[in-house]
Design a protein around this motif. Structure first.
Motif, PDB file in Angstrom:
ATOM      1  N   LEU A   1       0.786  -1.232   0.000  1.00 24.89           N
ATOM      2  CA  LEU A   1       0.000   0.000   0.000  1.00 24.89           C
ATOM      3  C   LEU A   1       0.822   1.289   0.000  1.00 24.89           C
ATOM      4  CD1 LEU A   1      -3.087  -0.889   2.228  1.00 24.89           C
ATOM      5  CD2 LEU A   1      -2.727  -1.148  -0.239  1.00 24.89           C
ATOM      6  N   PRO A   2       2.006   1.338   0.621  1.00 23.20           N
ATOM      7  CA  PRO A   2       2.782   2.590   0.496  1.00 23.20           C
ATOM      8  C   PRO A   2       3.014   2.977  -0.952  1.00 23.20           C
ATOM      9  CG  PRO A   2       3.716   1.207   2.214  1.00 23.20           C
ATOM     10  CD  PRO A   2       2.654   0.380   1.536  1.00 23.20           C
ATOM     11  N   LEU A   3       3.377   2.027  -1.789  1.00 20.81           N
ATOM     12  CA  LEU A   3       3.629   2.311  -3.201  1.00 20.81           C
ATOM     13  C   LEU A   3       2.332   2.530  -3.969  1.00 20.81           C
ATOM     14  CD1 LEU A   3       5.726   2.562  -5.462  1.00 20.81           C
ATOM     15  CD2 LEU A   3       5.575   0.084  -5.787  1.00 20.81           C
ATOM     16  N   LEU A   4       1.329   1.708  -3.721  1.00 19.10           N
ATOM     17  CA  LEU A   4       0.061   1.816  -4.447  1.00 19.10           C
ATOM     18  C   LEU A   4      -0.637   3.141  -4.159  1.00 19.10           C
ATOM     19  CD1 LEU A   4      -2.199   0.460  -6.190  1.00 19.10           C
ATOM     20  CD2 LEU A   4      -3.196  -0.331  -4.022  1.00 19.10           C
ATOM     21  N   LEU A   5      -0.764   3.494  -2.890  1.00 21.70           N
ATOM     22  CA  LEU A   5      -1.506   4.702  -2.516  1.00 21.70           C
ATOM     23  C   LEU A   5      -0.663   5.973  -2.611  1.00 21.70           C
ATOM     24  CD1 LEU A   5      -3.454   3.384   0.611  1.00 21.70           C
ATOM     25  CD2 LEU A   5      -4.186   3.445  -1.773  1.00 21.70           C
ATOM     26  N   GLY A   6       0.663   5.811  -2.647  1.00 19.76           N
ATOM     27  CA  GLY A   6       1.513   6.989  -2.651  1.00 19.76           C
ATOM     28  C   GLY A   6       2.139   7.330  -3.980  1.00 19.76           C
ATOM     29  N   SER A   7       2.146   6.371  -4.958  1.00 13.45           N
ATOM     30  CA  SER A   7       2.860   6.641  -6.194  1.00 13.45           C
ATOM     31  C   SER A   7       2.146   6.104  -7.430  1.00 13.45           C
ATOM     32  CB  SER A   7       4.276   6.050  -6.116  1.00 13.45           C
ATOM     33  OG  SER A   7       4.970   6.243  -7.321  1.00 13.45           O
ATOM     34  N   THR A   8       2.019   4.778  -7.554  1.00 19.31           N
ATOM     35  CA  THR A   8       1.530   4.198  -8.812  1.00 19.31           C
ATOM     36  C   THR A   8       0.034   4.385  -8.996  1.00 19.31           C
ATOM     37  OG1 THR A   8       1.145   1.995  -7.832  1.00 19.31           O
ATOM     38  CG2 THR A   8       3.355   2.468  -8.711  1.00 19.31           C
ATOM     39  N   HIS A   9      -0.748   4.263  -7.905  1.00 16.94           N
ATOM     40  CA  HIS A   9      -2.210   4.375  -7.929  1.00 16.94           C
ATOM     41  C   HIS A   9      -2.853   3.342  -8.869  1.00 16.94           C
ATOM     42  CE1 HIS A   9      -1.375   7.947  -5.704  1.00 16.94           C
ATOM     43  NE2 HIS A   9      -0.831   8.553  -6.739  1.00 16.94           N
ATOM     44  N   THR A  10      -2.113   2.323  -9.219  1.00 13.05           N
ATOM     45  CA  THR A  10      -2.627   1.207 -10.014  1.00 13.05           C
ATOM     46  C   THR A  10      -1.693   0.024  -9.823  1.00 13.05           C
ATOM     47  OG1 THR A  10      -3.390   0.510 -12.218  1.00 13.05           O
ATOM     48  CG2 THR A  10      -1.336   1.746 -12.120  1.00 13.05           C
ATOM     49  N   TYR A  11      -2.169  -1.153 -10.200  1.00 14.34           N
ATOM     50  CA  TYR A  11      -1.324  -2.347 -10.121  1.00 14.34           C
ATOM     51  C   TYR A  11      -1.063  -2.847 -11.530  1.00 14.34           C
ATOM     52  CZ  TYR A  11       0.436  -6.997  -9.072  1.00 14.34           C
ATOM     53  OH  TYR A  11       1.223  -8.111  -9.020  1.00 14.34           O
ATOM     54  N   SER A  12       0.194  -3.201 -11.786  1.00 14.90           N
ATOM     55  CA  SER A  12       0.567  -3.811 -13.054  1.00 14.90           C
ATOM     56  C   SER A  12       1.560  -4.926 -12.769  1.00 14.90           C
ATOM     57  CB  SER A  12       1.186  -2.773 -14.002  1.00 14.90           C
ATOM     58  OG  SER A  12       2.447  -2.354 -13.514  1.00 14.90           O
ATOM     59  N   LEU A  13       1.900  -5.691 -13.791  1.00 12.34           N
ATOM     60  CA  LEU A  13       2.832  -6.795 -13.612  1.00 12.34           C
ATOM     61  C   LEU A  13       4.252  -6.313 -13.332  1.00 12.34           C
ATOM     62  CD1 LEU A  13       1.552  -9.315 -16.317  1.00 12.34           C
ATOM     63  CD2 LEU A  13       1.068  -9.259 -13.860  1.00 12.34           C
ATOM     64  N   SER A  14       4.495  -5.003 -13.446  1.00 18.00           N
ATOM     65  CA  SER A  14       5.811  -4.453 -13.116  1.00 18.00           C
ATOM     66  C   SER A  14       5.924  -4.093 -11.634  1.00 18.00           C
ATOM     67  CB  SER A  14       6.096  -3.216 -13.968  1.00 18.00           C
ATOM     68  OG  SER A  14       5.132  -2.207 -13.725  1.00 18.00           O
ATOM     69  N   PHE A  15       4.860  -4.342 -10.872  1.00 21.83           N
ATOM     70  CA  PHE A  15       4.889  -4.067  -9.441  1.00 21.83           C
ATOM     71  C   PHE A  15       5.992  -4.913  -8.806  1.00 21.83           C
ATOM     72  CE2 PHE A  15       2.880  -2.980  -5.367  1.00 21.83           C
ATOM     73  CZ  PHE A  15       2.308  -1.747  -5.674  1.00 21.83           C
ATOM     74  N   PRO A  16       6.698  -4.390  -7.799  1.00 28.09           N
ATOM     75  CA  PRO A  16       7.847  -5.116  -7.219  1.00 28.09           C
ATOM     76  C   PRO A  16       7.477  -6.517  -6.733  1.00 28.09           C
ATOM     77  CG  PRO A  16       7.764  -2.869  -6.398  1.00 28.09           C
ATOM     78  CD  PRO A  16       6.496  -3.075  -7.160  1.00 28.09           C
ATOM     79  N   THR A  17       8.346  -7.460  -7.001  1.00 29.12           N
ATOM     80  CA  THR A  17       8.202  -8.829  -6.508  1.00 29.12           C
ATOM     81  C   THR A  17       9.374  -9.150  -5.584  1.00 29.12           C
ATOM     82  OG1 THR A  17       9.400  -9.729  -8.409  1.00 29.12           O
ATOM     83  CG2 THR A  17       7.009  -9.561  -8.605  1.00 29.12           C
ATOM     84  N   GLY A  18       9.256 -10.215  -4.841  1.00 31.86           N
ATOM     85  CA  GLY A  18      10.334 -10.623  -3.942  1.00 31.86           C
ATOM     86  C   GLY A  18      10.354  -9.892  -2.621  1.00 31.86           C
ATOM     87  N   VAL A  19       9.385  -9.007  -2.391  1.00 34.95           N
ATOM     88  CA  VAL A  19       9.347  -8.227  -1.146  1.00 34.95           C
ATOM     89  C   VAL A  19       9.197  -9.146   0.059  1.00 34.95           C
ATOM     90  CG1 VAL A  19       7.993  -6.544   0.171  1.00 34.95           C
ATOM     91  CG2 VAL A  19       8.477  -6.136  -2.240  1.00 34.95           C
ATOM     92  N   GLY A  20       8.357 -10.173  -0.083  1.00 33.45           N
ATOM     93  CA  GLY A  20       8.137 -11.097   1.030  1.00 33.45           C
ATOM     94  C   GLY A  20       9.386 -11.862   1.405  1.00 33.45           C
ATOM     95  N   PHE A  21      10.181 -12.260   0.421  1.00 28.57           N
ATOM     96  CA  PHE A  21      11.406 -13.000   0.699  1.00 28.57           C
ATOM     97  C   PHE A  21      12.447 -12.092   1.349  1.00 28.57           C
ATOM     98  CE2 PHE A  21       9.439 -15.192  -2.951  1.00 28.57           C
ATOM     99  CZ  PHE A  21       9.215 -16.420  -2.342  1.00 28.57           C
ATOM    100  N   THR A  22      12.475 -10.829   0.925  1.00 30.75           N
ATOM    101  CA  THR A  22      13.360  -9.866   1.580  1.00 30.75           C
ATOM    102  C   THR A  22      12.925  -9.661   3.025  1.00 30.75           C
ATOM    103  OG1 THR A  22      13.690  -8.729  -0.529  1.00 30.75           O
ATOM    104  CG2 THR A  22      14.307  -7.531   1.455  1.00 30.75           C
ATOM    105  N   GLY A  23      11.615  -9.717   3.257  1.00 26.47           N
ATOM    106  CA  GLY A  23      11.096  -9.585   4.614  1.00 26.47           C
ATOM    107  C   GLY A  23      11.606 -10.679   5.542  1.00 26.47           C
ATOM    108  N   ILE A  24      11.828 -11.874   5.011  1.00 25.50           N
ATOM    109  CA  ILE A  24      12.368 -12.968   5.824  1.00 25.50           C
ATOM    110  C   ILE A  24      13.771 -12.610   6.302  1.00 25.50           C
ATOM    111  CG2 ILE A  24      13.085 -15.384   5.806  1.00 25.50           C
ATOM    112  CD1 ILE A  24      10.887 -15.907   3.733  1.00 25.50           C
TER     113      ILE A  24
END
Length: 370
Positions: free
Chosen positions: A259-282
């Protein structure tokens, strides 16, 4: 402060410090073996943080990583390994973007709806793994990995124009449509750059995490169940219910990560949205030892490595140096924490032995003077 508390604090700090020291040392060795300057990349990375736009990028990325790591940490405190945070986060932000783009409401209500949808979807997706574990005994590691793959395919199907997505004119890119301005979360302008407003919400979640785990009965039950389900059950705690609840909460927090990125910058979702965030969270949760303060600094470090990698790439060094360092941090964390744990056990045994010896001397002295 008691001496025991000091020892525990030092041991808690020793793990992350040792892990980072080893990771930087091994990265330096890699640079030397690659015939590259072993020190200049670090200098370049530090120099970039002087620029305001880089500072804002790092802070915004920290907010996203912080939420993902909190989601992982909630599972860790329950002795659960929620590897599915990445799938939960992406599926949640995608459907939240769809709902946000399809309605128009007054600002606060519009944002609240998007937040609730994101949390609900994340909790639902994580809840599948929770139900499988509590009813069929399926390992959450296996089920969440499978659910990550399913989420990826499901998103790719739902974003097609024939389903929930739309195609950008003059492009092959698919999106969920733009969220009306009433659904944008206001940020803070800082010297030409914008700090996402939801980044501050992310940091506030750390306070909530600390309070719930350390100051509520639910938090005590959660930690007790994570330490020993059989012991918790003997004291009246429903261990299976706690497993399911922990997975639901972990998924709900994971749903907020986009939501920080969605509501603060892109305001839409596309397949270019960042991936791997969950694994970095580990990685961040491990490095931060599941502490909200430790996770914050770990998220800040990883975000710093991410956002300064471009600068060292421009200077002629491989950008992958940052990725190598992150990978080495993961390995170093596992090894260093085990070394610190073993040292802590030996230290505790030594202290107990010293106390018993002192008590024996005292008893002998009292018997002699009696």
């Amino acid at each position: 402060m008691k001496k025991f508390d000091k020892d525990r604090l030092l041991l808690g700090i020793a793990g992350p410090v040792l892990a980072l020291a080893v990771a930087f040392l091994l990265t330096t060795v890699v640079l030397v073996l690659s015939d590259l300057d072993p020190f200049e990349p670090y200098t370049l990375m530090v120099e970039q943080i002087e620029f305001t736009d880089v500072q804002v990028l790092v802070l915004n990325q920290t907010g996203t990583y912080y939420l993902a790591a909190l989601a992982v940490a909630i599972g860790f405190r329950m002795n659960l390994f929620n590897i599915g945070v990445d799938g939960q986060y992406r599926l949640a932000v995608m459907l939240a973007a769809v709902v946000g783009a399809s309605v128009e409401l007054p600002g606060p209500l519009h944002i609240l709806l998007i937040v609730l949808v994101a949390m609900g979807v994340g909790a639902l997706w994580a809840g599948i793994a929770g139900v499988l574990k509590t009813t069929r005994g399926v390992s959450e590691v296996v089920s969440t990995i499978m659910l990550n793959a399913i989420a990826t395919s499901l998103i790719a199907w739902m974003i097609l124009p024939a389903n929930l997505g739309e195609q950008v004119k003059g492009s092959n890119e698919f999106t969920t449509g733009e969220i009306p301005e009433s659904g944008w979360f206001p940020g803070v302008d800082f010297d030409g750059s914008t700090i996402y407003g939801f980044t501050f919400v992310a940091f506030a979640m750390g306070v909530v995490y600390w309070f719930v785990l350390n100051r509520t009965r639910f938090g005590f039950d959660l930690r007790a169940s994570g330490a020993s389900q059989s012991a918790a059950q003997a004291s009246g705690v429903d261990a299976k219910k706690m497993v399911l609840t922990a997975m639901l909460i972990s998924g709900a927090v994971a749903g907020l990560a986009g939501l920080p990125l969605l509501l603060g910058s892109t305001h839409t979702y596309s397949l270019s949205f960042p991936t791997g965030v969950g694994f970095t969270g580990i990685t961040i949760a491990l490095l931060g030892r599941n502490s909200p303060v430790g996770i914050f600094f770990a998220a800040l470090l990883i975000a710093f490595l991410d956002k300064t990698a471009e600068g060292i790439g421009i200077a002629g060094y491989p950008k992958e140096i940052a990725l190598i360092m992150q990978g080495l941090i993961v390995i170093s964390v596992v090894v260093s924490y085990e070394l610190v744990r073993q040292y802590g056990l030996r230290r505790q045994q030594q202290k107990v032995g010293e106390e018993l010896a002192a008590q024996a001397r005292k008893n002998k002295e009292e018997a002699r003077t009696a």
